[in-house]
Scaffold this active site. Sequence first.
Site, PDB file in Angstrom:
ATOM      1  CB  CYS A  87      -0.620   9.505   9.423  1.00 17.58           C
ATOM      2  SG  CYS A  87      -0.044  11.288   9.651  1.00 17.58           S
ATOM      3  CE  LYS A 117      -0.578  15.860   1.383  1.00 13.35           C
ATOM      4  NZ  LYS A 117      -1.289  15.554   0.696  1.00 13.35           N
ATOM      5  CB  SER A 146       1.091  12.544   2.846  1.00 11.21           C
ATOM      6  OG  SER A 146       0.266  12.781   2.376  1.00 11.21           O
ATOM      7  CG  HIS A 194       0.028   7.428   6.068  1.00 15.25           C
ATOM      8  ND1 HIS A 194      -0.188   7.110   6.677  1.00 15.25           N
ATOM      9  CD2 HIS A 194       0.273   9.169   5.845  1.00 15.25           C
ATOM     10  CE1 HIS A 194      -1.628   7.983   6.770  1.00 15.25           C
ATOM     11  NE2 HIS A 194      -0.982   9.014   6.736  1.00 15.25           N
ATOM     12  CD  GLU A 241      -1.261   3.094   6.136  1.00 13.60           C
ATOM     13  OE1 GLU A 241      -1.601   4.085   6.334  1.00 13.60           O
ATOM     14  OE2 GLU A 241      -0.149   3.148   6.720  1.00 13.60           O
ATOM     15  NE  ARG A 277      -6.714  14.218  -2.126  1.00 13.73           N
ATOM     16  CZ  ARG A 277      -6.567  14.144  -0.343  1.00 13.73           C
ATOM     17  NH1 ARG A 277      -6.578  12.857  -0.118  1.00 13.73           N
ATOM     18  NH2 ARG A 277      -4.729  14.379  -0.761  1.00 13.73           N
TER      19      ARG A 277
END
Length: 310
Positions: free
Chosen positions: A142, A163, A192, A235, A237, A249
């Site tokens: 990333c 985003k 992300s 991502h 993972e 969040r």
Amino acid sequence: MPIKIQNDLPVKEILEDENLFLVDELRASHQDIRPLQICILNLMPIKEDTELQLLRMLSNTPLQLEITFMRVSSHKAVHTSYNHLHKFYYAFSELKERYFDGLIITGAPVEKLPFEEVDYWPELCEIMEWSKTHVQSTFHICWAAQAGVYYHYGLQKQLLPKKLCGVYRHKVFHRREPLVRGFDDYFLIPHSRYTEVPSTAIHACGALKVLAESDEAGVLLCIAHGGRQVFIFGHGEYDRYTLAKEYERDVKAGLNPDLPKNYYPDDDPAKTPLLLWRSAAQMVYSNWINYYVYQATPYDISKIREQSYE
């Protein structure tokens, strides 16, 4: 596969509960084998979460891996305890004379900053330059992928209108390339991020070979120098709930985020997200370890320095 980690690494118990094959330092010392030396430069704020995610990804190969965690010295971590960092992590200055079969550089939540304004950017540049002579293959994730193609090839990132967050479909290219061996024509991986390296710039860079791309999220996978450098802009993972935690969040922070795309069933955040990318992500890591690390690295690991990087 056996992963050799420190005896008292906190995530060890979780990994054992998940039935992953771990070898502690005592047992490994009685085995007559050279494990692959894998270094993880963990730039994420909550180190333990990333440790767990990456060790899961490295668990699907019959090879023995010895894991060493690296930290940057030019940044003070505030979300991970000093004791954890200094017990389980080494500074670059302590590792720079060593050689590694593989290096993983994680993402970091600093993507809105120009690279040169990141406090540890000079140290990261030194590490990326060091990787050319001391690491067989480096896997950039990333933000680290964006940093890597900027440092090595001068490709600049740009801010997105909003985003990019969700689980996206990617098309495989160059199917004979070992990193995507065994993949279906399309596969899912989360993204992300607030920035991107434009696909046009990546395709125009003669050193980079694009292996997977999304119409919505752009380039996911590319390699350089025959796989000595691997860049993944998503991502793989991430676990089932990582995007949910990030979304919650951002809601609490008053950022008014969009729902992660293709993530919650019926776009309902009250429902459990479906885990749709684990097999593809593990295949990326397994192929990287098998074809670009294990089958390419010299038995005498110090001879990495002698291998051409062209």
